[in-house]
Scaffold this motif. Structure first.
Motif, PDB file in Angstrom:
ATOM      1  N   ALA A   1       0.632  -1.297   0.007  1.00 40.90           N
ATOM      2  CA  ALA A   1      -0.069  -0.036   0.059  1.00 40.90           C
ATOM      3  C   ALA A   1       0.891   1.219   0.026  1.00 40.90           C
ATOM      4  CB  ALA A   1      -0.842  -0.054   1.252  1.00 40.90           C
ATOM      5  N   GLY A   2       2.057   1.275   0.695  1.00 43.50           N
ATOM      6  CA  GLY A   2       2.777   2.473   0.704  1.00 43.50           C
ATOM      7  C   GLY A   2       3.669   2.676  -0.585  1.00 43.50           C
ATOM      8  N   TYR A   3       4.066   1.587  -1.092  1.00 46.31           N
ATOM      9  CA  TYR A   3       4.628   1.836  -2.482  1.00 46.31           C
ATOM     10  C   TYR A   3       4.282   0.767  -3.522  1.00 46.31           C
ATOM     11  CZ  TYR A   3       8.703   1.399  -5.433  1.00 46.31           C
ATOM     12  OH  TYR A   3       9.549   1.229  -6.395  1.00 46.31           O
TER      13      TYR A   3
ATOM     14  N   ASN B   1       0.846   1.563  -5.059  1.00 51.99           N
ATOM     15  CA  ASN B   1       0.364   2.961  -4.697  1.00 51.99           C
ATOM     16  C   ASN B   1       0.428   3.586  -5.959  1.00 51.99           C
ATOM     17  OD1 ASN B   1      -0.130   5.553  -3.762  1.00 51.99           O
ATOM     18  ND2 ASN B   1       0.833   5.154  -1.861  1.00 51.99           N
ATOM     19  N   GLU B   2      -0.940   4.092  -6.483  1.00 54.40           N
ATOM     20  CA  GLU B   2      -0.858   4.742  -7.837  1.00 54.40           C
ATOM     21  C   GLU B   2      -0.436   6.089  -7.536  1.00 54.40           C
ATOM     22  OE1 GLU B   2      -5.250   5.051  -6.266  1.00 54.40           O
ATOM     23  OE2 GLU B   2      -3.485   3.924  -5.794  1.00 54.40           O
TER      24      GLU B   2
ATOM     25  N   THR C   1       3.708   2.887 -11.282  1.00 63.43           N
ATOM     26  CA  THR C   1       2.897   1.848 -11.063  1.00 63.43           C
ATOM     27  C   THR C   1       2.743   0.906 -12.036  1.00 63.43           C
ATOM     28  OG1 THR C   1       1.681   3.472  -9.562  1.00 63.43           O
ATOM     29  CG2 THR C   1       0.700   1.530  -9.840  1.00 63.43           C
TER      30      THR C   1
END
Length: 210
Positions: A24-26, A29-30, A35
């Motif tokens: 989620a942090g990287y 993560n759009e 991404t």
């Protein structure tokens, strides 16, 4: 900061903290540039894994515009009649391509064939049975050291390693954290995870020294 580490950094040893920060942090993560490239690299990693069990026709494809990722997903969201157990730690879905990937993620904890693969598989296959997704994939994400330690114990009765590698009765992909890190271009993220992947429960139990 999410990926800062130094002496006496306060960091949770919980599995959820570890995979939340990464995915989620990287990684998915759009808001973090690159991404689309990371999604393509992830698909290549899954499709080229040397641990593809009981399904020779893997060809996973995901698109940036239609891929969604959520965490700690439970089966009752799809079928109210099923048990309330967790279906995936990380659930990746591309509804346009009718693809979903259910990942069981481990870090410090050991994986258990019955709990993490058999039980989850029953919930995962339900998604295909009720027609939500055409292509449903199950994935186990662990540290390379856990895989190697499992191999050393494969002759023991009830070995998780031998059940996975000998029976091959469940379609599953196995990948390691180390393989994921090979695709990371961001030094801060790569260094953070290289540091913590090498740690054990005992390292955390030593406590912080202020």
């Amino acid at each position: 900061m999410l990926f800062d580490f130094q002496e006496n950094t306060i960091e949770s040893e919980k599995e959820r903290n570890f995979y939340f920060k990464f995915f989620a942090g990287y990684y998915f993560n759009e808001l973090v540039p690159g991404t689309d490239s990371r999604i393509q690299d992830f698909c290549k990693l899954l499709n080229s894994s040397p641990y593809l069990f009981n399904d020779p026709d893997f060809g996973i494809e995901l698109s940036l515009g239609s891929t969604h990722v959520t965490f700690d997903l439970h089966a009752y969201l799809f079928d109210r009649q099923t048990d309330r157990g967790e279906l995936a730690d990380i659930f990746i879905v591309d509804q346009v391509k009718s693809v979903c990937i259910a990942i069981e993620a481990k870090w410090l904890e050991d994986w258990d064939y019955e709990k993490d693969i058999i039980s989850n598989n029953g919930r995962i296959q339900k998604l295909k049975e009720i027609g939500h997704f055409k292509n449903v994939y199950q994935c186990l994400l662990i540290k390379r050291s856990k895989l190697e330690n499992g191999k050393k114990k494969e002759k023991k009765t009830g070995s998780n390693y031998s059940r996975l590698f000998d029976k091959k009765d469940i379609p599953i992909i196995l990948i390691t954290w180390e393989c994921l890190l090979e695709n990371i271009d961001e030094p801060a993220v790569r260094n953070f995870y290289k540091h913590y992947i090498e740690m054990s429960k005992a390292d955390f139990r030593k406590g912080l020294k202020f």
